[in-house]
Motif scaffolding. Sequence first.
Motif, PDB file in Angstrom:
ATOM      1  N   THR A 154      -6.900   1.869  -3.477  1.00 20.59           N
ATOM      2  CA  THR A 154      -6.972   0.441  -3.798  1.00 20.59           C
ATOM      3  C   THR A 154      -7.531  -0.338  -2.614  1.00 20.59           C
ATOM      4  N   VAL A 155      -8.103  -1.494  -2.951  1.00 22.65           N
ATOM      5  CA  VAL A 155      -8.451  -2.539  -1.989  1.00 22.65           C
ATOM      6  C   VAL A 155      -7.663  -3.772  -2.389  1.00 22.65           C
ATOM      7  N   VAL A 197      -9.903   5.048  -0.765  1.00 26.73           N
ATOM      8  CA  VAL A 197     -10.801   4.083  -0.133  1.00 26.73           C
ATOM      9  C   VAL A 197     -10.702   4.259   1.375  1.00 26.73           C
ATOM     10  N   ALA A 210      -8.683  -8.705   3.578  1.00 23.86           N
ATOM     11  CA  ALA A 210      -8.963  -7.552   2.710  1.00 23.86           C
ATOM     12  C   ALA A 210      -8.513  -6.280   3.417  1.00 23.86           C
ATOM     13  N   SER A 211      -7.850  -5.398   2.689  1.00 23.22           N
ATOM     14  CA  SER A 211      -7.370  -4.136   3.258  1.00 23.22           C
ATOM     15  C   SER A 211      -7.716  -3.005   2.308  1.00 23.22           C
ATOM     16  N   SER A 212      -8.061  -1.862   2.887  1.00 22.32           N
ATOM     17  CA  SER A 212      -8.364  -0.659   2.100  1.00 22.32           C
ATOM     18  C   SER A 212      -7.426   0.446   2.517  1.00 22.32           C
ATOM     19  N   HIS A 243       0.838  -1.203   0.000  1.00 22.75           N
ATOM     20  CA  HIS A 243       0.000   0.000   0.000  1.00 22.75           C
ATOM     21  C   HIS A 243       0.869   1.247   0.000  1.00 22.75           C
ATOM     22  N   VAL A 285     -13.563  -0.867   4.498  1.00 22.30           N
ATOM     23  CA  VAL A 285     -13.912  -2.090   3.781  1.00 22.30           C
ATOM     24  C   VAL A 285     -14.666  -3.012   4.729  1.00 22.30           C
ATOM     25  N   CYS A 316     -16.838  -1.495  -0.069  1.00 22.30           N
ATOM     26  CA  CYS A 316     -15.873  -0.473   0.327  1.00 22.30           C
ATOM     27  C   CYS A 316     -16.416   0.892  -0.066  1.00 22.30           C
ATOM     28  N   THR A 354     -15.610   5.075  -0.823  1.00 21.84           N
ATOM     29  CA  THR A 354     -14.549   5.942  -1.344  1.00 21.84           C
ATOM     30  C   THR A 354     -14.853   7.398  -1.016  1.00 21.84           C
TER      31      THR A 354
END
Length: 891
Positions: free
Chosen positions: A531-532, A553, A524-526, A507, A556, A567, A569
């Motif tokens: 991006t996710v 983002v 899962a990471s935001s 990231h 999530v 997610c 934004t």
Amino acid sequence: MNFRFQNLLGAPYRGGNTVISNNTLLISPVGNRVSVTDLVKSQTTTLPTHSSSNISRIAVSPDGTFLFIVDEKSRCQLINLHRRITLHRISFKNPVSVVKFSPDGSLIAVGEGKLVKIWRSPGFAKQYFPFELIRTFANFDGKITALDWSPDSNYLIVGSKDLTARVLHLKKLRSDVTYKPFMLLGHRDSVVGAFFGVDKKTNRVCKAYTITRDCNILSWTFRSEEGDINKMDDEGSEPPSPGTPDRDVEGKIEIDDNNNNIKKRKNYDGKDAETRYLITGKWELLRKDNFMQTPAKLTACDYHRELDMVVVGFSNGVFGLYQMPDFVCIHLLSISREKITTAVFNEIGNWLTFGCAKLGQLLVWEWRSESYILKQQGHYFDVNCLAYSPDSQLLATGADDNKVKVWTVSSGFCFVTFSEHTNAVTALHFMASNNCLLSASLDGTVRAWDLFRYRNFRTFTSPSSRQFVSLSADQSGEVICAGTLDSFEIFVWSMRTGRLLDVLSGHEGPVHGLMFSPANAVLASSSWDKTVRLWDVFNGKGAVETFPHTHDVLTVAYRPDGRQLACSTLDGQIHFWDPMDGLLMYTIEGRRDIAGGRLMTDRRSAANSSSGKCFTTLCYSADGSYILAGGSSRYICMYDVADQVLLRRFQITHNLSLDGVLDFLNSKNMTEAGPLDLIDDYNSDMEDGVDKQTQMKIGYDLPGSMPNRGRSIIRTKCLKIAPTGRSFVAATTEGVHVYSVDESFIFDPTDLDIDVTPEAVDAALKEKQPTRALILSLRLNEDSLVKKCIFGVSPADIPAVAASIPYKYLQRLIEALADLLENCPHLEFILRWCQELCKSHGNSIQQNCRNLLPSLKSLQKAITRIHQDLADTCSSNEYMLRFLCSSGAMK
């Protein structure tokens, strides 16, 4: 969608006075709402009624039926406490500093600026003018600060900032009589408390106490013409009194020319002289005592007539309990270093209630045994994160005050506080075992808390100092992951050993969202890098999938079945992804739904402003059919996931004391120096005020946003839905709002015909047809009928009736059984129902677990609570039996 406001956690007390009704109910203001705490049952609830700004004064009727509240804008409401509804409203022109019901409950005395107004207390009937003004006293030269009623509701003693106290007579005299109130002089500072004392034999007023801000208490006695009520030892030599001269009731004062003193007062021969006994006499100063707390100021006080005791609170956090009239100190203790803003007795006088507005703390202390009845303290700053326990019984909160608190949802009480963190707590996560809680903080640590022993049993750190803002754990509880604010990395630890296993890099912005899939071990990471990313943590392959977006983002969330990823934004949209195929399923445009509320510093209107129109927190329902979204707005939006439509908007507050509530601002409040509400003209030396604090939020916030340097901005920082699906919580600026499903009857006619009636249910029960009666009641969907039919089935017929229930009514029946388990004593009977339902419909429950998950979670919560209660009772009985057996053996 049938959610309604139920409770408010996290801020038990933020200023104003508190009262105790019916000796056990503690009533305190919480922002623009009122909280009622049952001190015997240890339960707290918040009334659904609310004011337009923060509540400053409250008063309760002697019988505990009516509650009179006044907010900072001098808008008042009369509330029926039992029905929890507002009956009448009234607005005053001047700020209200004190309000109190008369002992008979028929009148309300209001200190409005320099005036004392007596209003007739309205009743239950609806009237066009419910409040009737009886009398107005305008003899004061300063703000009214204190008042007290005589037991017969005919007299008032009123203290003021003009350094005087006056005794007022309510009933009007003859037209030819000019009566002036008695003045009690000799004070060197404003009067904080003024109280009548009574003779216990006659129940007549015979003395008075006035308490000043410079820590002095003056004791007064009343001498009538018929004879001194409190006979002095030397009747011939009376000490000089700073009280007013004895006035004739007809306005004439007889002067002795020799010594220029009062000689005699003419008798007043009235029809109701019994109620006017305080007119024919004079007040004298007996003694003046000092509490010896200089340079501190006296900020709160109360007097108990039956015990003849005074309790006082000071600006240095010290409180004292004194026996009058001899001024004997019983207790002198310190509860904090901050100003005590309220101190009050209960009706019996065995409990003392203290409040500290700056700490958000309420204490109820039993002074005879020197033990706490209640000790609650809310979060000092905003709540950042929430976490429900798997059984929905506990709720954990983390805030900017570096503390983690765990609350019992049913009672609204905080039972443990963890304060080991040295910076703001940003994320929380309950482990599946229900006995372990994880917390992440900006201090660079992730801590694991044991909810059995109430201790920090493990601390996870990184090789170099990092600020953690997100947290998650896998389903097995073996791996802990935390995202950072500064290094844009994700750290992975082993829960068992506490060792750092891996550092996930990729990231390019702060990782504010982190969640494991409920179906597999995919993380899962935001991030603010638009991006996710999906990570295979256990195989160490790094990012296995990347979902790009056009804007940052913010958060999530996985659907409970793991087959969908949502997610939000920065442009106000919610994107739904298929994590298996990596495809974008659909998008919800939420900018117009969350828009609303203009800040005091905004140059643009709320409709044209683009700031804050985005969701910062998302949460799926237990069955995944709808999703909740909140952000920097006064609204919480509920969307249908399948149809992408807005189902409902919850407005979390109507409190105008917060910023961002109004859509349109009044141009009259704008000055050359800026908004009028943001100009600091506050006198911090006021004895009845709460220090206004400009809370500078230095830390993480939305990209490009500016910290608020004025009033608190209304926003929702975190949303969580209970695993049972029956409630959800929102961490807002005002505290933690709890919303639950409305239990009132909801009529659903989709499965009805002319023969489905309550009479048909009763007829089926009389004809010994329990199966038909139960199915008819389920079709009617009326809670009382369903429970009646459940109890109408004999224990021997439970297996047959349970097997004959159609699947479409199974969820409704499980919900009714879960509710009965929590409220009825017939445990074996209800547990037998649950057992037979599981035997008969086991396959259907397994195949449709997603639809039945909320009701099954509710049933699990009820069974777990009963199991804990029975285990505690059995342990106590076992210990008692062992003690008795050992005592018998020793004899």
